[in-house]
Design an enzyme around this catalytic site. Structure first.
Site, PDB file in Angstrom:
ATOM      1  CE1 TYR A  70     -14.475 -29.729 -48.897  1.00 41.07           C
ATOM      2  CE2 TYR A  70     -12.336 -30.623 -49.476  1.00 41.07           C
ATOM      3  CZ  TYR A  70     -13.159 -30.014 -48.566  1.00 41.07           C
ATOM      4  OH  TYR A  70     -12.685 -29.681 -47.314  1.00 41.07           O
ATOM      5  CB  CYS A  71     -15.138 -26.334 -51.519  1.00 44.09           C
ATOM      6  SG  CYS A  71     -14.949 -24.559 -51.190  1.00 44.09           S
ATOM      7  CG  LEU A  72     -15.446 -22.910 -56.831  1.00 41.60           C
ATOM      8  CD1 LEU A  72     -16.789 -22.229 -56.899  1.00 41.60           C
ATOM      9  CD2 LEU A  72     -14.319 -21.901 -56.942  1.00 41.60           C
TER      10      LEU A  72
END
Length: 586
Positions: free
Chosen positions: A316-318
């Site tokens: 998720y995300c980074l």
């Protein structure tokens, strides 16, 4: 003698660098981390090119005259009762500042339209000036918008009819309550306490409560294995890697908003990485440390706990960016333990980072590095401030009106409570992340090094699922879409309504306004652009979770008896109940 002279020069150099860093750090505290050099360069670039662009000047003069005479006709018409009622002010669908009916009455209609026309004029002045770099243009436009948003008539009790009506009806008590709210917020900020209402959400009591055990811990992560909820489970376990810019429990909020609970109830064995909240002593943690101590260590533990089974990797995300790095590294090293890879709102190409890119250039990164050098990490207040500026109308000014002028408090939701529970970013990792990925785009260009050797995204051959959100200000969906042209495996791409967080936390319910678009991008679809894909892909109503879970089962093999939580024979015994200790760190 020569050695002594060399040592003296080296010492002098260290002193000089220390003075520079200390001075820039002091300036950074005054500017809240914004580089004055970067801002000055942007405005100088814009001003010089505008001054030698007479056609643009004439265009702006014509627009100013057009706006002036329109406002004059509207004003005179309102005075004599024959106004056209046609507003030409340009706003966005998400601008909620002037939607109240009282704004449509004179003189407030004249006030807000005057403001929007001025704001639009400055937007035209800041953009499409030939010769100005795209980055500088974006910085100038963004900065001018922030200044004008601050001066909005909605922000003053003297020009806001909603505030005036509340003051009359409540005899000024709204201002008393607003002042109390302001003092309470200031106290919480100074004491580093969560916002009002966060006390209603307690980690381990009513959020992050899906049953499980911490089965592994190192200096950077705790690995949680969740208890099975079905008689049989899919053979391949799921490893979720959240971003360390946030705490993991956004994916395990209250039970009705928990992706973890949803997966477990569907028969998946779920593991979750919980990142440590770094302190000054962790300043030298690097991106490679997050890869080795994070994903790779977690994969090693899972392979020991559930041997001979491939693993679904989710980021998720980074954490999604790191998952792509891990998958490419494993492909390079012929490590075939992955069954699939899923990325939620994560970028692997950073040429279009959206408005977050406004804070990314060589000057700004150097400025941030000097700030982090002193503390050893990026402070949560600085990070939160940057994200609030990206949505200042929603996160700053509308809150000021609602909480301080109207004297009201919006009930804090589980997602809002999580959003206030920020984490720090270590100096070395954050510097490498900004320079190697955002500034130099090394991952997409095949220049990113792991263990001293480059990795290539084209080595990833496993099935991939990518989720983007329509209003994402952190990972713009058109940027996430580029996974299609940067990898060679089949990609199932999903675009969902909502923003970076709300779009991901999307529990299936019967009545919802949410929707998503989904399609598999095969080899023949490599050259389709994002906007064309959007036009030809029809939306489906509801949450995207069921579509992803179905895809996940299709990448899995057979159903088996649930494995034990931990594996004593492999040396991994439960250490404590989920959610563990690292998530509680402040």
């Amino acid at each position: 003698m020569a050695t002594q002279v060399k040592e003296i020069k080296e010492q002098q150099q260290k002193y000089s660098e220390a003075i520079d860093r200390s001075f820039q750090s002091a300036v950074g505290r005054l500017t809240n981390g914004i580089s004055p050099a970067a801002l000055t360069l942007a405005f100088f670039d814009w001003y010089i090119h505008l001054s030698i662009h007479p056609s643009k000047q004439m265009e702006l003069l014509d627009l100013a005259q057009e706006n002036f005479w329109h406002l004059v006709s509207q004003y005179v018409g309102q005075l004599y009762g024959n106004a056209t009622g046609e507003y030409i002010a340009i706003t966005t669908p998400h601008d909620k500042r002037f939607i109240d009916e009282s704004w449509q009455q004179f003189p407030y209609s004249f006030i807000f339209e005057s403001f929007l026309l001025i704001q639009h004029w400055w937007h035209c002045a800041a953009t499409h000036v030939r010769g100005v770099s795209r980055h500088h243009e974006d910085v100038v436009d963004f900065t001018l918008r922030q200044v004008l948003d601050m001066l909005s008539p909605a922000n003053s009790p003297f020009t806001n009819p909603e505030v005036q009506r509340a003051a009359i009806e409540e005899k000024g008590e709204n201002f008393v309550r607003g002042f109390e709210n302001f003092l309470d917020d200031m106290r919480r900020y100074q004491m580093n306490e969560p916002p009002a209402g966060a006390e209603n959400y307690v980690i381990g009591e009513n959020i992050a409560v899906t049953p499980g055990k911490v089965i592994y811990r190192n200096r950077l992560i705790e690995l949680i294995q969740y208890s099975p909820a079905t008689a049989e489970v899919y053979a391949e376990p799921v490893l979720i890697t959240p971003a360390w810019i946030m705490k993991y429990y956004i994916l395990d909020l209250t039970p009705k908003h928990s992706l973890v609970k949803y997966l477990v109830k569907k028969g998946h064995t779920v593991f979750m990485i919980s990142w440590k909240n770094p302190k000054k002593k962790d300043r030298d943690l690097s991106m490679e440390d997050y890869l080795d101590l994070g994903i790779m260590s977690a994969l090693d533990v899972i392979s020991a706990v559930i041997p001979h089974q491939k693993i679904h990797l989710v980021g998720y995300c980074l954490g999604g960016t790191l998952s792509a790095i891990a998958a490419a590294t494993m492909a390079r090293d012929n490590d075939n333990r992955l069954a699939s890879m899923t990325i939620f709102a994560g970028q692997i190409d950073f040429t279009e980072p959206g408005e977050l890119g406004l804070f990314i250039d060589a000057s700004q990164i150097t400025f941030l590095e000097n700030l982090m050098q002193e503390k050893g990490y990026l402070d949560t207040h600085q990070m939160a401030g940057a994200f609030q500026l990206l949505r200042s109308n929603d996160l700053i000014w509308s809150r000021m009106i609602h909480d301080y002028m109207l004297g009201k408090r919006k009930p804090l939701t589980d997602l809002m409570a999580w959003n206030a529970d920020a984490t720090r970013l270590p100096y070395k990792m954050h510097s490498e992340y900004l320079r190697n990925l955002f500034l130099n785009n090394q991952l997409a260009e095949g220049k990113y090094l792991v263990q001293g050797r480059p990795i290539a995204l084209t080595d990833i051959k496993i099935p991939m699922f990518a989720v983007a959100t329509e209003r994402d200000h952190v990972s713009p969906w058109r940027s996430v879409f580029k996974i299609n042209i940067l990898t060679v495996g089949n990609v199932t791409f999903t675009l969902t309504s909502g923003g970076h967080n709300v779009g991901i936390v999307s529990l299936p319910v019967k009545k919802t306004k949410r929707h998503y678009r989904i399609s598999m991008l095969k080899e023949g679809d490599r050259y389709i652009d994002a906007d064309t894909w959007y036009k030809i892909t029809k939306p489906s109503g509801g949450s995207w979770w069921p579509a992803w879970e179905k895809w996940l089962t299709e990448q899995s093999s057979v159903m088996i008896e649930p494995p034990p939580v931990g594996n004593e024979n492999a040396g991994f015994v439960p250490l404590e109940d989920a959610p563990g200790s690292y998530v509680l760190q402040k």
